[in-house]
Design a protein around this motif. Structure first.
Motif, mmCIF file in Angstrom:
data_model
loop_
_atom_site.group_PDB
_atom_site.id
_atom_site.type_symbol
_atom_site.label_atom_id
_atom_site.label_comp_id
_atom_site.label_asym_id
_atom_site.label_seq_id
_atom_site.Cartn_x
_atom_site.Cartn_y
_atom_site.Cartn_z
ATOM 1 N N ASP A 58 -5.707 -7.278 -21.769
ATOM 2 C CA ASP A 58 -6.873 -7.748 -21.770
ATOM 3 C C ASP A 58 -7.339 -8.498 -20.379
ATOM 4 O OD1 ASP A 58 -7.677 -7.389 -24.391
ATOM 5 O OD2 ASP A 58 -6.449 -9.176 -25.213
ATOM 6 N N TRP A 59 -8.708 -8.785 -19.999
ATOM 7 C CA TRP A 59 -9.083 -9.257 -18.968
ATOM 8 C C TRP A 59 -8.229 -10.537 -18.410
ATOM 9 C CZ3 TRP A 59 -11.035 -7.044 -14.849
ATOM 10 C CH2 TRP A 59 -11.660 -5.799 -14.969
ATOM 11 N N PRO A 60 -8.418 -11.540 -19.275
ATOM 12 C CA PRO A 60 -7.626 -13.023 -18.784
ATOM 13 C C PRO A 60 -6.156 -12.664 -18.041
ATOM 14 C CG PRO A 60 -9.054 -13.507 -20.293
ATOM 15 C CD PRO A 60 -8.906 -11.903 -20.469
ATOM 16 N N VAL A 61 -5.310 -11.888 -19.243
ATOM 17 C CA VAL A 61 -4.003 -11.811 -18.988
ATOM 18 C C VAL A 61 -3.835 -10.532 -17.662
ATOM 19 C CG1 VAL A 61 -1.924 -10.522 -19.896
ATOM 20 C CG2 VAL A 61 -3.434 -11.715 -21.415
ATOM 21 N N PHE A 62 -4.958 -9.763 -17.471
ATOM 22 C CA PHE A 62 -4.681 -8.758 -16.444
ATOM 23 C C PHE A 62 -5.031 -9.551 -15.124
ATOM 24 C CE2 PHE A 62 -6.963 -5.761 -13.440
ATOM 25 C CZ PHE A 62 -5.837 -4.715 -13.608
ATOM 26 N N LEU A 63 -5.933 -10.419 -15.157
ATOM 27 C CA LEU A 63 -6.269 -11.065 -13.700
ATOM 28 C C LEU A 63 -5.137 -12.050 -13.487
ATOM 29 C CD1 LEU A 63 -9.944 -11.717 -14.355
ATOM 30 C CD2 LEU A 63 -9.056 -9.959 -12.787
ATOM 31 N N ARG A 64 -4.494 -12.600 -14.302
ATOM 32 C CA ARG A 64 -3.441 -13.611 -14.052
ATOM 33 C C ARG A 64 -2.072 -12.711 -13.480
ATOM 34 N NH1 ARG A 64 -4.752 -16.217 -18.946
ATOM 35 N NH2 ARG A 64 -3.257 -15.075 -20.245
ATOM 36 N N GLY A 65 -2.003 -11.255 -13.823
ATOM 37 C CA GLY A 65 -0.871 -10.446 -13.443
ATOM 38 C C GLY A 65 -1.394 -10.064 -11.899
ATOM 39 N N CYS A 66 -2.660 -10.029 -11.743
ATOM 40 C CA CYS A 66 -2.979 -9.822 -10.448
ATOM 41 C C CYS A 66 -2.620 -10.808 -9.450
ATOM 42 C CB CYS A 66 -4.614 -9.389 -10.353
ATOM 43 S SG CYS A 66 -5.073 -7.870 -11.092
ATOM 44 N N LEU A 67 -2.998 -11.952 -9.685
ATOM 45 C CA LEU A 67 -2.905 -13.177 -9.030
ATOM 46 C C LEU A 67 -1.203 -13.419 -8.827
ATOM 47 C CD1 LEU A 67 -5.365 -15.827 -10.573
ATOM 48 C CD2 LEU A 67 -5.300 -14.435 -8.215
ATOM 49 N N LYS A 68 -0.535 -13.077 -9.859
ATOM 50 C CA LYS A 68 1.060 -13.127 -9.458
ATOM 51 C C LYS A 68 1.529 -12.168 -8.671
ATOM 52 C CE LYS A 68 2.334 -15.520 -13.791
ATOM 53 N NZ LYS A 68 2.962 -15.609 -15.084
ATOM 54 N N TYR A 69 0.827 -10.781 -8.511
ATOM 55 C CA TYR A 69 1.178 -9.950 -7.941
ATOM 56 C C TYR A 69 0.972 -9.977 -6.437
ATOM 57 C CZ TYR A 69 1.087 -5.239 -5.503
ATOM 58 O OH TYR A 69 1.356 -4.214 -4.486
ATOM 59 N N ARG A 70 -0.477 -10.862 -6.249
ATOM 60 C CA ARG A 70 -0.797 -11.048 -4.838
ATOM 61 C C ARG A 70 -0.014 -12.110 -4.381
ATOM 62 N NH1 ARG A 70 -1.278 -12.188 -0.585
ATOM 63 N NH2 ARG A 70 -2.926 -12.052 0.834
ATOM 64 N N GLN A 71 0.547 -13.197 -5.121
ATOM 65 C CA GLN A 71 1.284 -14.112 -4.730
ATOM 66 C C GLN A 71 2.758 -13.970 -4.385
ATOM 67 O OE1 GLN A 71 1.137 -16.649 -8.116
ATOM 68 N NE2 GLN A 71 -0.546 -17.946 -7.272
ATOM 69 N N SER A 72 3.280 -12.568 -5.034
ATOM 70 C CA SER A 72 4.494 -12.215 -4.837
ATOM 71 C C SER A 72 4.515 -11.509 -3.160
ATOM 72 C CB SER A 72 5.088 -11.161 -5.805
ATOM 73 O OG SER A 72 4.476 -9.824 -5.746
ATOM 74 N N LEU A 73 3.435 -11.106 -2.934
ATOM 75 C CA LEU A 73 3.104 -10.284 -1.691
ATOM 76 C C LEU A 73 3.169 -11.349 -0.709
ATOM 77 C CD1 LEU A 73 0.421 -7.766 -2.219
ATOM 78 C CD2 LEU A 73 2.822 -7.208 -1.858
ATOM 79 N N ASP A 74 2.569 -12.469 -0.455
ATOM 80 C CA ASP A 74 2.727 -13.692 -0.051
ATOM 81 C C ASP A 74 4.059 -13.936 0.415
ATOM 82 O OD1 ASP A 74 0.126 -13.903 1.009
ATOM 83 O OD2 ASP A 74 -0.428 -15.335 -0.523
ATOM 84 N N GLN A 76 7.020 -12.344 -0.403
ATOM 85 C CA GLN A 76 7.893 -11.008 0.299
ATOM 86 C C GLN A 76 7.487 -10.428 1.449
ATOM 87 O OE1 GLN A 76 8.642 -8.017 -2.990
ATOM 88 N NE2 GLN A 76 7.841 -9.506 -4.582
ATOM 89 N N LEU A 77 6.137 -10.585 1.675
ATOM 90 C CA LEU A 77 5.599 -10.158 3.123
ATOM 91 C C LEU A 77 4.694 -11.268 3.597
ATOM 92 C CD1 LEU A 77 4.479 -6.710 1.597
ATOM 93 C CD2 LEU A 77 6.623 -7.196 3.338
ATOM 94 N N PRO A 78 5.299 -12.385 4.255
ATOM 95 C CA PRO A 78 4.495 -13.429 4.602
ATOM 96 C C PRO A 78 3.803 -12.947 6.101
ATOM 97 C CG PRO A 78 6.830 -13.932 5.020
ATOM 98 C CD PRO A 78 6.603 -12.903 4.050
ATOM 99 N N ASP A 79 4.027 -12.085 6.482
ATOM 100 C CA ASP A 79 3.846 -11.814 7.977
ATOM 101 C C ASP A 79 2.917 -10.596 8.149
ATOM 102 O OD1 ASP A 79 4.971 -13.933 9.202
ATOM 103 O OD2 ASP A 79 6.958 -12.908 9.216
ATOM 104 N N ALA A 80 2.786 -10.070 6.686
ATOM 105 C CA ALA A 80 1.962 -8.729 6.708
ATOM 106 C C ALA A 80 0.530 -8.981 7.205
ATOM 107 C CB ALA A 80 1.789 -8.261 5.223
ATOM 108 N N PRO A 81 -0.180 -8.105 7.934
ATOM 109 C CA PRO A 81 -1.698 -8.276 8.225
ATOM 110 C C PRO A 81 -2.306 -8.292 7.091
ATOM 111 C CG PRO A 81 -0.506 -6.347 9.253
ATOM 112 C CD PRO A 81 0.304 -6.687 8.124
ATOM 113 N N ARG A 82 -3.585 -9.058 7.299
ATOM 114 C CA ARG A 82 -4.475 -9.389 6.285
ATOM 115 C C ARG A 82 -5.832 -8.771 6.638
ATOM 116 N NH1 ARG A 82 0.034 -10.741 4.004
ATOM 117 N NH2 ARG A 82 0.628 -12.811 3.406
#
Length: 93
Positions: A58-74, A76-82
């Motif tokens: 469902d949307w709220p659960v999905f969006l929380r997962g997106c946020l966690k994924y994006r946080q994990s990129l920060d 795991q890849l703190p110096d990746a271009p933005r």
């Protein structure tokens, strides 16, 4: 499940390996908004076809997962271009 490999020649096996490596590279090299999509083209490289449909949260659960994924990129890849390009559709990402 992979018994088809037993009947392949060396050249056929090498061609299969190259095809799979190229698919993994294409997936690995995804960037920007393409990181958010599932990749059925990759799954279609398997010899067996599947009728399994993904279970979509469902949307709220999905969006929380997106946020966690994006946080994990920060983390795991703190110096990746933005970049700050807005998503304009699957073909125009």
């Amino acid at each position: 499940m992979d018994s088809d490999l037993n009947d392949m020649s060396r050249d056929e096996l090498l061609a299969e390996l190259v095809k799979l490596r190229n698919a993994v590279r294409a997936h690995r090299d995804s960037s920007g908004h393409d990181l958010c999509w599932h990749h059925p083209a990759l799954w279609n490289l398997l010899p067996e076809q599947s009728s399994i449909q993904p279970v979509v949260p469902d949307w709220p659960v999905f969006l929380r997962g997106c946020l966690k994924y994006r946080q994990s990129l920060d983390e795991q890849l703190p110096d990746a271009p933005r970049f700050n390009k807005e998503f304009s559709g699957r073909d125009g990402a």
